[in-house]
Each structure stands twice: as structure tokens, then as C-alpha cells.
Design an enzyme around this catalytic site. Structure first.
Site, PDB file in Angstrom:
ATOM      1  N   ASN A 248       0.811  -1.227   0.000  1.00 16.13           N
ATOM      2  CA  ASN A 248       0.000   0.000   0.000  1.00 16.13           C
ATOM      3  C   ASN A 248       0.839   1.271   0.000  1.00 16.13           C
ATOM      4  O   ASN A 248       0.494   2.255  -0.658  1.00 16.13           O
ATOM      5  CB  ASN A 248      -1.001  -0.013   1.167  1.00 16.13           C
ATOM      6  CG  ASN A 248      -0.326  -0.156   2.502  1.00 16.13           C
ATOM      7  OD1 ASN A 248       0.756  -0.732   2.611  1.00 16.13           O
ATOM      8  ND2 ASN A 248      -0.951   0.351   3.539  1.00 16.13           N
TER       9      ASN A 248
ATOM     10  N   GLY B 205       1.813  -5.800   7.277  1.00 15.94           N
ATOM     11  CA  GLY B 205       0.938  -6.452   6.318  1.00 15.94           C
ATOM     12  C   GLY B 205      -0.352  -6.875   6.977  1.00 15.94           C
ATOM     13  O   GLY B 205      -0.739  -6.338   8.020  1.00 15.94           O
TER      14      GLY B 205
ATOM     15  N   THR C 297      -1.557 -12.840   7.825  1.00 17.96           N
ATOM     16  CA  THR C 297      -0.143 -13.123   7.560  1.00 17.96           C
ATOM     17  C   THR C 297       0.665 -12.929   8.843  1.00 17.96           C
ATOM     18  O   THR C 297       1.569 -13.726   9.143  1.00 17.96           O
ATOM     19  CB  THR C 297       0.405 -12.210   6.439  1.00 17.96           C
ATOM     20  OG1 THR C 297      -0.527 -12.219   5.364  1.00 17.96           O
ATOM     21  CG2 THR C 297       1.755 -12.666   5.941  1.00 17.96           C
TER      22      THR C 297
ATOM     23  N   GLU D 150       3.287  -5.025  12.424  1.00 17.62           N
ATOM     24  CA  GLU D 150       2.374  -3.889  12.247  1.00 17.62           C
ATOM     25  C   GLU D 150       1.287  -4.378  11.299  1.00 17.62           C
ATOM     26  O   GLU D 150       1.551  -4.618  10.117  1.00 17.62           O
ATOM     27  CB  GLU D 150       3.149  -2.696  11.691  1.00 17.62           C
ATOM     28  CG  GLU D 150       2.484  -1.372  12.013  1.00 17.62           C
ATOM     29  CD  GLU D 150       1.422  -1.007  10.997  1.00 17.62           C
ATOM     30  OE1 GLU D 150       0.221  -1.182  11.326  1.00 17.62           O
ATOM     31  OE2 GLU D 150       1.768  -0.576   9.901  1.00 17.62           O
TER      32      GLU D 150
ATOM     33  N   CYS E  58      -3.420   1.557   6.449  1.00 17.76           N
ATOM     34  CA  CYS E  58      -3.887   0.902   7.676  1.00 17.76           C
ATOM     35  C   CYS E  58      -4.429   1.918   8.669  1.00 17.76           C
ATOM     36  O   CYS E  58      -5.143   1.556   9.600  1.00 17.76           O
ATOM     37  CB  CYS E  58      -2.766   0.073   8.296  1.00 17.76           C
ATOM     38  SG  CYS E  58      -1.256   1.020   8.510  1.00 17.76           S
TER      39      CYS E  58
ATOM     40  N   GLU F  83       7.209   0.720  16.175  1.00 17.64           N
ATOM     41  CA  GLU F  83       8.260   1.229  15.306  1.00 17.64           C
ATOM     42  C   GLU F  83       8.429   2.711  15.618  1.00 17.64           C
ATOM     43  O   GLU F  83       7.721   3.261  16.452  1.00 17.64           O
ATOM     44  CB  GLU F  83       7.842   1.035  13.848  1.00 17.64           C
ATOM     45  CG  GLU F  83       7.602  -0.421  13.483  1.00 17.64           C
ATOM     46  CD  GLU F  83       7.295  -0.624  12.002  1.00 17.64           C
ATOM     47  OE1 GLU F  83       6.383   0.035  11.495  1.00 17.64           O
ATOM     48  OE2 GLU F  83       7.986  -1.440  11.371  1.00 17.64           O
TER      49      GLU F  83
END
Ligand code: TXE
Length: 486
Positions: free
Chosen positions: A156, A232, A236, A254, A288, A466
Site C-alpha cells: 500500500n 501487512g 499473515t 504492524e 492501515c 516502530e
């Protein structure tokens, strides 16, 4: 503009471009036209093994390279990205479908900022010391780079998120095996050249392309890759956590979001409306952090509904290279179909499509993946539209009566990435900021980022943070040294 029609995306390993050992390739699609415009290496476990051996060999020198020198190289990479702004923006747009203007104003400048920020941050990164008073001992903490770190990123915000992971890892002295999304590999491919020109030693960054299930899986399974930084989908992320837990790898995940955008009657209305257009549909809603669940205090609801729909109907969906485009194409055919399937289900759960909902046919690009920005009025927060991440240009709206009600709607979801609050009431701001289950709360703004702040989510939105020193802490192992003296 790069209009070449057979771009071959090779791996960048040990400082040079290489074909995958098995000579396996994947088609690369252009979302704006639906056409294949190149091939991407599909790297297997042998490719990852080879790249990891290069990374391990480079680690000995890179981990002992002075902070000044590492910083200097990161800043040069940032300059290299900026010098190629137009080319990178066009490449990103072609690969992802986002408007060139968005890539040029947001994605690529942010990729440069990521390197510049961590180039500076590493010079300020310090560790703690604890004097054990009365015991005649001093403790200090060494923060050692981990070794080889795996960075896996999504489609994205391709270069933006790819570099967000790589920059802190190499700044801290690690070597990296990085895999961009196989859906958007182009700018990651170009980054290799920029790193070489900036003088990054061979083996410090290895950019390996391929499918998640092949290349990504090989990264998860490689015993010498000691930490994984992933952005992602939540599914996943679950798989990565399951695979890496028994190998005791350090993980930063994340994942998705289903973020509430909460609007009170006392807000700055024009600012809220303008920002809500962006927080709903920027990047075709494929961020997101997008505020996909809009809750409006009842006295303002009908006015908001009318004004919002008028504004949404005015958003132009067009070829991403067109200056008119407010929305470009969605990233892939399968993703377009996924988003459409949510829209199709809306009436079954009482959702009323207030505007949008249809595929857009752009003249000359009839097979592109274009979709109208869509607003759906929902009856309850428990519907699928409000519970599952759609990740497209689709938002829901719903009224609320009290602060308690809207807090329960906001928190009643498996995700917990971000929340946006529109109010001028400082007491309410503090009450809600304390109780919203989210890693980030924006008040009277959206997606305003200061790279020093912790970034990440709670619940199904991920594990770890992060950004700033949090990222540098993730990329290092703390070691306590205790010295007793007499
Ligand atoms: O992402 P994937 P997908 C959400 C969004 C979207 C959904 C699925 O809802 O619809 O996730 O998107 C790699 N081992 N987000 O399927 O698969 C993959 O190759 C190792 C939210 O496209 O999670 C890519 O590099 N790696 C999100 C990366 O994981 C694997 C942004 C992300 O792809 C792997 C994107 C495996 N077994 C989608 N399988 C956000 N948080 O911003 C896949 N990958």
C-alpha cells in the site's frame, strides 16, 4: 515517465543485481491498465541462503563501522532518493495505481525522511547506566546490533514502509534481508542502485523479491535471520508469529486496522470535513490508518451526511498519471474483487449505500482496477462492514448519542491501531485518549507523523512499536554489564 513494457525486477544482493537461481519469475501488473508490464524474480530458499551468507559476512565490518560513517551513508541514501523524486514517484504510481501526485508529495519524500531521520537518530541513541549505590557496582547497558534482520513490507505504501523498516535496522549496525511486496516491487528494485551510489557496502542490504509463500517463508525459516519486522495483513501476521515463535525470533508486527473517526458537534467543522475526506479515501483507502468507521454525534449527523456525500461525489477517479486524479486504481484485481464483495454484502446486513459502490471505467484503461469512493450508512457497529478490514475506498457512517456509547463502538472491534477524535473539549479529549484501545490517537488531525513517536497498534493490529528510539531498541539486543569495584 517510465513507459517501458518489459521491466525485469532482479534481486539486489551483495551490492549487485542478480537473477533468481531457479530462474522463476512472476508477472508484474500495472493496476491502471490491468496489463502485465514486467517480471519479478521469485526467489527461493537458496537465494535467501546466499543473501544471508553475504549479509552475515558484511555484518562483521558494518556492525563496527563508526556511527558517523553509518549516519553519513544513510543521509546520502536520503539525498539519492530525493534526487530521483520524479522517477520514483512515477514508478510507484505505475506499480501501485496511486496518483503520481500522492507518490510525489507523500510516499517518496517520506522514504527519504526515513533514511534522514534514522541517520540522525542513531547519533543520539544512548543506553542507560544504573549505579548500584551502597553496593559499589555500576551497571551499564550495551545495545548490540542483532545480526541479520528480515524486513517484509506490503504494497500500500511500498517504498515508504520498506525504508521505514530498513533504515533503523542498518543505522543500528545490522545487515538486512528485505522483501518488498510482490505486488509492488518497482521502487524497492530502484533503491538498490541508490544504495550502491551512496556507498553502502555490499551485503549490508539485500533486496530479495518474490511471493510471500516462497521468498517470505524462506526468510521466516532461515535460522540466521534473528529478527523479523513485518507490516501487512493480520492473517499473515498470525502465520509469521506462529512460524517464528518456536525459533525465538524477535518480532515486530504492524498489522491491520479498523479505525474509528469520532466526530463531536463542537468540532471545527470545515477542518474536520476536509480531513475526513482524506482519512477516508487517501491512497484509495488503502492505508492501515484510514478512518474507515465514522461515528457522528446525532445533532450533527444529517448535516454531516449531506455535506460529506456531496464532497465524496466530487472526488475524481482517474488514471493515476492524470493531474485530476484524487483517487487512482486499486492495487490488484483480486483486491478490487475483495473490496467489491464487501460492498455487495452491505444490504444483507442493513447497510445503505449512500454514494459510490460501482467500478469506474476509465476511457482507454477499461481493464484498470478503479472503484468509486463509497459511503455506507450502517445500523450497528457489529456488522461485518464495521468489524472487518476492507482496505479500500469504503467508509461507513453511523450516529451516536453519548460519549460512553461511542467509546464502546470504537473499542468493540478486534483491531486497535489508531483513532481520530474531533472535539474542542479538552476534558473529553483526555478521557477518551485514556480509554480508546489504540496505539495512536489523533485529535483534530489525521496522519500527522513525527518520526520520533512510537508507532504501532494493540490487539489484532500488532505487537511492538516502530519509530524513533523504539525502532532502534527493536533493532538491538540490550546487554547488561555489571562492574563491581572496591
Ligand atoms: O497482504 P500480506 P495482502 C491488509 C489488508 C489486505 C490484507 C491482505 O486488509 O486486504 O491485509 O493483503 C508477505 N511469509 N493489509 O494479502 O499477504 C507478502 O509477500 C512471509 C494491511 O496483500 O500480508 C508481502 O510482502 N511473508 C497492511 C507482505 O507479507 C509473507 C498493508 C504483506 O502481504 C507470507 C497491506 C509468508 N507466508 C495489507 N505471506 C497494513 N498493515 O498496512 C505473505 N507475505
Amino acid at each position: 515517465m517510465n513507459t517501458q513494457d518489459n521491466i525485469i525486477i532482479q534481486n539486489y544482493s551483495n551490492g549487485s543485481y542478480k537473477n533468481p537461481q531457479s530462474n522463476a519469475w512472476i508477472d508484474n501488473y500495472e493496476p491502471a491498465s490491468g496489463k502485465v508490464y514486467g517480471k519479478i524474480a521469485n526467489s527461493n530458499a537458496q537465494d535467501i541462503q546466499e543473501a544471508t551468507a553475504f549479509a552475515k559476512a558484511a555484518f562483521t565490518t558494518w556492525s563496527t563501522t563508526t556511527i558517523d560513517e553509518r549516519s553519513r551513508i544513510l543521509l546520502k541514501i536520503a539525498d539519492g532518493i530525493e534526487n530521483r523524486l520524479q522517477e520514483l514517484a512515477e514508478a510507484e504510481s505505475r506499480d501501485n495505481g496511486k496518483p503520481v501526485s500522492l507518490a510525489k508529495n507523500v510516499d517518496i519524500p517520506r522514504a527519504a525522511s526515513n533514511f534522514r531521520f534514522f541517520g540522525h537518530a542513531i547519533t543520539q541513541f544512548a543506553s542507560e547506566s544504573h549505579e548500584s549505590v551502597g553496593l559499589q557496582a555500576i551497571n551499564f547497558t550495551l545495545r548490540k546490533p542483532i545480526g541479520v534482520v528480515g524486513c517484509i513490507s506490503p504494497w500500500n505504501l511500498p517504498l515508504y514502509l520498506f525504508t521505514w523498516k530498513i533504515a533503523p535496522a542498518i543505522a543500528a549496525g545490522n545487515c538486512v534481508i528485505a522483501k518488498p511486496s510482490e505486488v509492488t516491487p518497482m521502487t524497492a528494485f530502484l533503491l538498490g542502485e541508490i544504495c550502491t551510489e551512496a556507498g553502502l557496502p555490499p551485503g549490508v542490504l539485500n533486496i530479495m523479491h518474490g511471493l510471500g509463500t516462497t521468498t517470505g517463508q524462506a526468510i521466516l525459516e532461515h535460522p540466521e535471520i534473528k529478527a523479523i519486522s513485518f507490516t501487512g495483513g493480520t492473517k499473515t501476521g498470525e502465520h509469521i508469529a506462529r512460524t517464528c515463535a518456536p525459533k525465538f525470533k524477535k518480532l515486530s508486527l504492524e498489522l491491520g486496522g479498523k479505525n474509528p473517526n469520532i466526530i463531536f458537534t463542537d468540532c471545527d467543522y470545515d477542518l474536520m470535513l476536509n480531513t475526513t475526506i482524506r482519512s477516508s479515501f487517501a491512497n484509495q483507502g488503502q492505508i492501515c490508518l484510514c478512518g474507515s468507521r465514522i461515528f457522528v454525534e446525532r445533532p450533527l449527523y444529517e448535516k454531516f451526511k449531506k455535506d460529506f456525500i456531496t464532497r465524496v461525489k466530487g472526488l475524481t477517479v482517474a488514471h493515476p498519471a492524470s493531474a485530476k486524479a484524487k483517487l487512482g486504481a486499486l492495487v490488484s484485481k483480486s483486491h478490487l474483487e475483495k473490496v467489491q464483495s464487501y460492498i455487495a454484502q452491505a444490504p444483507e446486513e442493513g447497510g445503505i449505500i449512500l454514494c459510490g459502490g460501482n467500478q469506474v471505467i476509465v476511457e482507454g484503461y477499461e481493464n484498470g482496477y478503479y472503484l468509486e469512493p463509497t459511503v455506507i450508512e450502517v445500523q450497528s457497529n457489529s456488522c461485518k462492514l464495521n468489524q472487518e478490514e476492507i482496505f479500500g475506498p469504503v467508509v461507513t457512517i453511523m450516529p451516536f448519542d453519548t460519549e460512553e456509547d461511542v467509546l464502546s463502538y470504537a473499542n468493540d472491534v478486534t483491531y486497535g491501531l489508531s483513532a481520530t477524535l474531533w472535539t474542542k473539549d479538552i476534558d473529553r479529549t483526555m478521557r477518551m485518549s485514556n480509554t480508546l484501545q489504540a496505539g495512536i490517537v489523533w485529535v483534530n488531525t489525521w496522519m500527522m507523523r513525527d518520526l520520533r513517536t512510537p508507532f504501532g497498534g494493540v490487539k489484532a493490529s500488532g505487537v511492538g512499536r516502530e519509530g524513533g528510539f523504539e525502532a532502534l531498541r527493536f533493532c538491538t539486543e540490550p546487554k547488561n554489564v555489571c562492574i563491581k569495584y572496591t
